[in-house]
Design a protein around this motif. Structure first.
Motif, PDB file in Angstrom:
ATOM      1  N   VAL A   1       0.877  -1.233  -0.040  1.00  0.00           N
ATOM      2  CA  VAL A   1       0.118  -0.078  -0.068  1.00  0.00           C
ATOM      3  C   VAL A   1       0.701   1.175   0.177  1.00  0.00           C
ATOM      4  O   VAL A   1       0.655   2.217  -0.654  1.00  0.00           O
ATOM      5  CB  VAL A   1      -1.064  -0.028   1.382  1.00  0.00           C
TER       6      VAL A   1
ATOM      7  N   LYS B   1      -1.772   6.395  -6.126  1.00  0.00           N
ATOM      8  CA  LYS B   1      -3.046   5.718  -6.560  1.00  0.00           C
ATOM      9  C   LYS B   1      -4.035   6.089  -5.425  1.00  0.00           C
ATOM     10  O   LYS B   1      -3.791   5.962  -4.208  1.00  0.00           O
ATOM     11  CB  LYS B   1      -2.759   4.348  -6.384  1.00  0.00           C
ATOM     12  N   MET B   2      -5.269   6.378  -5.837  1.00  0.00           N
ATOM     13  CA  MET B   2      -6.297   6.728  -4.857  1.00  0.00           C
ATOM     14  C   MET B   2      -6.707   5.426  -3.819  1.00  0.00           C
ATOM     15  O   MET B   2      -6.892   5.539  -2.818  1.00  0.00           O
ATOM     16  CB  MET B   2      -7.289   7.398  -5.611  1.00  0.00           C
ATOM     17  N   TRP B   3      -6.766   4.268  -4.728  1.00  0.00           N
ATOM     18  CA  TRP B   3      -7.169   3.074  -3.640  1.00  0.00           C
ATOM     19  C   TRP B   3      -6.168   2.899  -2.586  1.00  0.00           C
ATOM     20  O   TRP B   3      -6.409   2.314  -1.558  1.00  0.00           O
ATOM     21  CB  TRP B   3      -7.117   1.870  -4.724  1.00  0.00           C
ATOM     22  N   ALA B   4      -5.046   3.156  -2.881  1.00  0.00           N
ATOM     23  CA  ALA B   4      -3.702   3.038  -1.719  1.00  0.00           C
ATOM     24  C   ALA B   4      -4.160   4.049  -0.730  1.00  0.00           C
ATOM     25  O   ALA B   4      -3.862   3.522   0.630  1.00  0.00           O
ATOM     26  CB  ALA B   4      -2.424   3.213  -2.457  1.00  0.00           C
ATOM     27  N   ARG B   5      -4.417   5.427  -1.031  1.00  0.00           N
ATOM     28  CA  ARG B   5      -4.811   6.083   0.203  1.00  0.00           C
ATOM     29  C   ARG B   5      -5.970   5.432   1.199  1.00  0.00           C
ATOM     30  O   ARG B   5      -5.756   5.698   2.047  1.00  0.00           O
ATOM     31  CB  ARG B   5      -5.209   7.485  -0.415  1.00  0.00           C
ATOM     32  N   ALA B   6      -7.104   5.123   0.410  1.00  0.00           N
ATOM     33  CA  ALA B   6      -8.076   4.501   1.148  1.00  0.00           C
ATOM     34  C   ALA B   6      -7.758   3.402   1.923  1.00  0.00           C
ATOM     35  O   ALA B   6      -8.119   3.194   3.219  1.00  0.00           O
ATOM     36  CB  ALA B   6      -9.515   4.500   0.352  1.00  0.00           C
ATOM     37  N   THR B   7      -7.174   2.413   1.198  1.00  0.00           N
ATOM     38  CA  THR B   7      -6.808   1.375   1.944  1.00  0.00           C
ATOM     39  C   THR B   7      -5.554   1.787   2.884  1.00  0.00           C
ATOM     40  O   THR B   7      -5.484   0.789   4.142  1.00  0.00           O
ATOM     41  CB  THR B   7      -6.126   0.274   1.022  1.00  0.00           C
TER      42      THR B   7
ATOM     43  N   GLY C   1       1.771   2.071  -3.361  1.00  0.00           N
ATOM     44  CA  GLY C   1       0.922   2.598  -4.150  1.00  0.00           C
ATOM     45  C   GLY C   1       0.696   3.923  -3.916  1.00  0.00           C
ATOM     46  O   GLY C   1       0.177   4.804  -4.791  1.00  0.00           O
TER      47      GLY C   1
ATOM     48  N   ARG D   1      -1.498  13.838  -5.817  1.00  0.00           N
ATOM     49  CA  ARG D   1      -0.525  12.844  -6.214  1.00  0.00           C
ATOM     50  C   ARG D   1       0.544  12.690  -5.194  1.00  0.00           C
ATOM     51  O   ARG D   1       1.096  13.976  -4.688  1.00  0.00           O
ATOM     52  CB  ARG D   1      -0.222  12.594  -7.552  1.00  0.00           C
TER      53      ARG D   1
END
Length: 137
Positions: free
Chosen positions: A77, A85-91, A80, A136
């Motif tokens: 993560v 990557k936005m998915w990596a921020r949420a995860t 990421g 980013r």
């Protein structure tokens, strides 16, 4: 005569954020700490302060596997997050919360390490949620 309009990130309409770069690096560090925790719990039970090999519900072997898998995920993560990557921020927020709660349960076994990791998880959550939307790493 045309002048350069600035960094590439500005030309592409995305803002860069030092907080996200910091957050990605911090996620990798926390992940590495958790991998170390997992390996120590798996291979050297006597290292921790709790003598009866029980913390909350699990024994050190179960905690070792938990920390090992969580650390590997956090390192991925973190990569990421640095890649933007936005998915990596949420995860990253989810796994930072999970790690902080886990270290709260693990506090009896290794207090100083757990308190340090909880503080870094809180800082990571802030670093992931504070940057402007659309920025980013």
């Amino acid at each position: 005569m045309a002048h350069d309009s600035g960094p590439a990130a500005v030309r592409h309409g995305q803002r860069t954020s030092g907080w996200l770069t910091f957050a990605g690096t911090l996620a990798v560090v926390i992940g590495a700490f958790n991998i170390i925790d997992g390996l120590v719990a798996l291979f050297n039970d006597d290292y921790y302060l709790v003598g009866d090999n029980r913390i909350m519900v699990f024994d050190f072997t179960a905690w070792g596997w938990f920390w090992l898998f969580l650390g590997i995920i956090q390192v991925a993560v973190g990569a990421g997050i640095v890649a933007g990557k936005m998915w990596a921020r949420a995860t990253g927020v989810f796994f930072a919360v999970l790690a902080a709660i886990g270290h709260l349960a693990f506090l009896q076994a290794f207090p100083l390490w757990s308190v340090l990791t909880i503080a870094m998880c809180v800082l990571l959550i802030y670093a992931l949620t504070a940057p402007p939307a659309g920025s980013r790493g």
